[in-house]
Write a protein that holds these residues in place. Structure first.
Motif, short mmCIF file in Angstrom:
data_model
loop_
_atom_site.label_atom_id
_atom_site.label_comp_id
_atom_site.label_asym_id
_atom_site.label_seq_id
_atom_site.Cartn_x
_atom_site.Cartn_y
_atom_site.Cartn_z
N ALA A 25 4.43 -103.14 -19.48
CA ALA A 25 3.18 -102.60 -18.93
C ALA A 25 2.10 -102.54 -20.00
N CYS A 26 2.48 -102.11 -21.20
CA CYS A 26 1.53 -102.05 -22.31
C CYS A 26 0.99 -103.44 -22.62
N ALA A 27 1.85 -104.45 -22.54
CA ALA A 27 1.43 -105.82 -22.82
C ALA A 27 0.55 -106.38 -21.72
N ALA A 28 0.87 -106.08 -20.47
CA ALA A 28 0.13 -106.66 -19.35
C ALA A 28 -1.24 -106.04 -19.16
N LEU A 29 -1.44 -104.82 -19.64
CA LEU A 29 -2.70 -104.12 -19.44
C LEU A 29 -3.72 -104.46 -20.53
N ARG A 30 -4.98 -104.45 -20.14
CA ARG A 30 -6.06 -104.52 -21.11
C ARG A 30 -6.19 -103.15 -21.78
N PRO A 31 -6.71 -103.06 -23.00
CA PRO A 31 -6.97 -101.75 -23.60
C PRO A 31 -7.84 -100.90 -22.69
N ALA A 81 4.85 -111.30 -20.59
CA ALA A 81 4.84 -112.22 -21.73
C ALA A 81 3.96 -113.44 -21.46
N ARG A 82 3.93 -113.88 -20.20
CA ARG A 82 3.11 -115.05 -19.84
C ARG A 82 1.64 -114.70 -19.71
N ARG A 83 1.34 -113.47 -19.27
CA ARG A 83 -0.04 -113.11 -18.96
C ARG A 83 -0.41 -111.79 -19.61
N PRO A 84 -0.42 -111.73 -20.94
CA PRO A 84 -0.76 -110.47 -21.62
C PRO A 84 -2.23 -110.10 -21.43
N GLY A 85 -2.49 -108.80 -21.36
CA GLY A 85 -3.86 -108.32 -21.27
C GLY A 85 -4.61 -108.76 -20.04
N THR A 86 -3.92 -108.91 -18.91
CA THR A 86 -4.52 -109.48 -17.71
C THR A 86 -5.06 -108.41 -16.77
N TYR A 87 -4.44 -107.24 -16.72
CA TYR A 87 -4.71 -106.28 -15.65
C TYR A 87 -5.38 -105.01 -16.15
N ASP A 88 -6.15 -104.41 -15.22
CA ASP A 88 -6.79 -103.11 -15.47
C ASP A 88 -5.90 -101.97 -15.00
N VAL A 89 -5.03 -102.23 -14.04
CA VAL A 89 -4.11 -101.21 -13.52
C VAL A 89 -2.76 -101.87 -13.27
N VAL A 90 -1.70 -101.19 -13.65
CA VAL A 90 -0.34 -101.57 -13.29
C VAL A 90 0.31 -100.38 -12.61
N SER A 91 0.90 -100.59 -11.45
CA SER A 91 1.59 -99.50 -10.75
C SER A 91 3.07 -99.80 -10.65
N MET A 92 3.86 -98.74 -10.78
CA MET A 92 5.31 -98.80 -10.61
C MET A 92 5.70 -97.64 -9.69
N PHE A 93 5.59 -97.87 -8.40
CA PHE A 93 5.93 -96.83 -7.43
C PHE A 93 7.40 -96.93 -7.07
N HIS A 94 8.18 -95.98 -7.57
CA HIS A 94 9.63 -95.93 -7.34
C HIS A 94 10.27 -97.26 -7.71
N GLY A 130 9.87 -112.73 -9.90
CA GLY A 130 10.57 -112.73 -11.18
C GLY A 130 10.58 -111.34 -11.79
N THR A 131 10.79 -111.28 -13.10
CA THR A 131 10.86 -110.01 -13.80
C THR A 131 9.49 -109.65 -14.38
N PHE A 132 9.27 -108.36 -14.54
CA PHE A 132 8.01 -107.90 -15.10
C PHE A 132 7.88 -108.30 -16.57
N THR A 133 8.98 -108.22 -17.30
CA THR A 133 8.91 -108.57 -18.72
C THR A 133 8.49 -110.03 -18.91
#
Length: 378
Positions: free
Chosen positions: A200-206, A172-185, A165-168
């Motif tokens: 990305a800001c939403a999906a990442l933990r502070p 929205a479904r899983r905010p604050g879930t990840y320690d790292v998000v990568s977008m390679f190309h 699916g889409t990242f957005t």
């Protein structure tokens, strides 16, 4: 080929104009109306019909496809590239890039403090995740892709979870879930890069990390090689942002940029890729289902002869890439990509602007590009 040809013929019955949105009169990055044509080209990889234009904003330097493909156009030009006819070929190409994947993981390692959950956006079949896990054994990898590649990656054991699916939507479904998000190309393919950064800001933990690799439109090869520069990748690449633009946009979205890398993000293939694209354009077409009819024996023989005659050129170009352009790429301004590693802060900064008629206006749009650089850098 014969089975696919009638479907492509129906899709092309109304011409290629139906695949595009209306032409924009403002830069989608800063809102400026000072635009100029940068590149006009065709599909040099799949050779599907159509002409594509990249415009450059004279204020902020952003390059973007204009007019841009609509959803129907994106579906048409992506079909049989990463899946279908092109699936096996691309899977083989990506599977053979283990050294590059390990280098990406090594770039992030100094910024990790312990075990982490990592989401790779646009993961394809998850080959990066499999290689990175060997470099970062304390990291658990998930993958996200619009195609069924992420699910295939999960079945192959390359990722823990494969999201389709889409990242957005996932953010929205899983905010604050990840320690790292990568977008390679990945970001250059997005219809709205700002939405992807906000996701990305939403999906990442502070304190989490965002890693972005994108083509560098300020690379000298982009000017020297013209339409034969592979990272233009028309019609797939919709946005090409200079590094300074993306840094400031990240800072305005709630990130602090920790590192900007050029040499480590560079892939030394510019000359050999340009040589191949030129040879392939010169040679008669191979059998493709979007062509009116398959080539005959004479055209097939002529294609083989042209490509065989071009082997010395390809070898010479590959040697120059590895021996000269690669080692000296950063010094000569030839790096074809850059990498930004950024940390998500606990609180987002107040917005510097707002959305108006589909354009994101920020303080970047209020000053000419050179003046804004001077103010920001000071």
């Amino acid at each position: 080929m014969a089975a696919l040809r009638p479907g492509y013929r129906r899709e092309l019955a109304d011409g290629t104009a139906v695949f595009f949105e209306a032409r924009r009169n403002q830069c989608p990055w800063c809102g400026s109306a000072r635009l100029g044509g940068r590149l006009r080209t065709t599909d040099l990889l799949q050779h599907k019909p159509g002409v594509f234009t990249l415009d450059r904003c004279h204020d902020c330097g952003h390059l973007f496809q204009n007019p841009r493909l609509n959803e129907r156009g994106l579906a048409f030009y992506y079909r049989d590239f990463y899946d279908g006819l092109g699936g096996d070929r691309l899977d083989g190409v990506f599977a053979g890039r283990t050294a590059s994947y390990r280098a990406r993981a090594a770039s992030v390692r100094p910024h990790l403090t312990g075990p982490a959950e990592w989401l790779d956006v646009g993961t394809g079949h998850g080959h990066f995740c499999a290689s990175a896990a060997e470099v970062l054994p304390q990291v658990v990898f998930d993958g996200l892709d619009r195609s069924d590649g992420a699910e295939l990656a999960r079945r192959a054991g390359r990722v823990r979870h494969g999201h389709r699916g889409t990242f957005t939507a996932l953010a929205a479904r899983r905010p604050g879930t990840y320690d790292v998000v990568s977008m390679f190309h990945y970001l250059e393919h997005a219809t709205d890069p700002q939405e992807e950064l906000e996701a990305a800001c939403a999906a990442l933990r502070p304190g989490g990390l965002l890693v972005i690799d994108v083509p560098d439109p300020e690379c000298r090869f982009a000017r020297l090689l013209g339409r034969w520069w592979l990272p233009w990748l028309q019609p797939q690449h919709l946005h090409l942002a200079p590094a300074g633009n993306l840094r400031r946009r990240l800072e305005g979205t709630g990130f602090t940029v920790l590192a900007q890398e050029h040499a480590r993000a560079h892939d030394a293939v510019d000359l050999v890729a340009a040589a191949w694209l030129a040879l392939d354009a010169l040679a008669p077409r191979e059998d493709l289902p979007w062509l009116p009819e398959p080539p005959g024996a004479v055209r097939r023989a002529a294609r083989g002869a042209v490509l065989l005659a071009g082997v010395p050129l390809l070898l010479a170009a590959a040697l120059l890439d590895r021996a000269v352009a690669g080692p000296l790429a950063e010094r000569l301004g030839l790096t074809n990509a850059y990498r930004l590693i950024a940390r998500r802060e606990a609180e987002k900064p107040p917005a510097a602007g707002g959305r108006r008629q589909g354009v994101l206006f920020t303080r970047e749009s209020r000053l000419p590009a050179r003046t804004w650089h001077q103010v920001h850098d000071s």
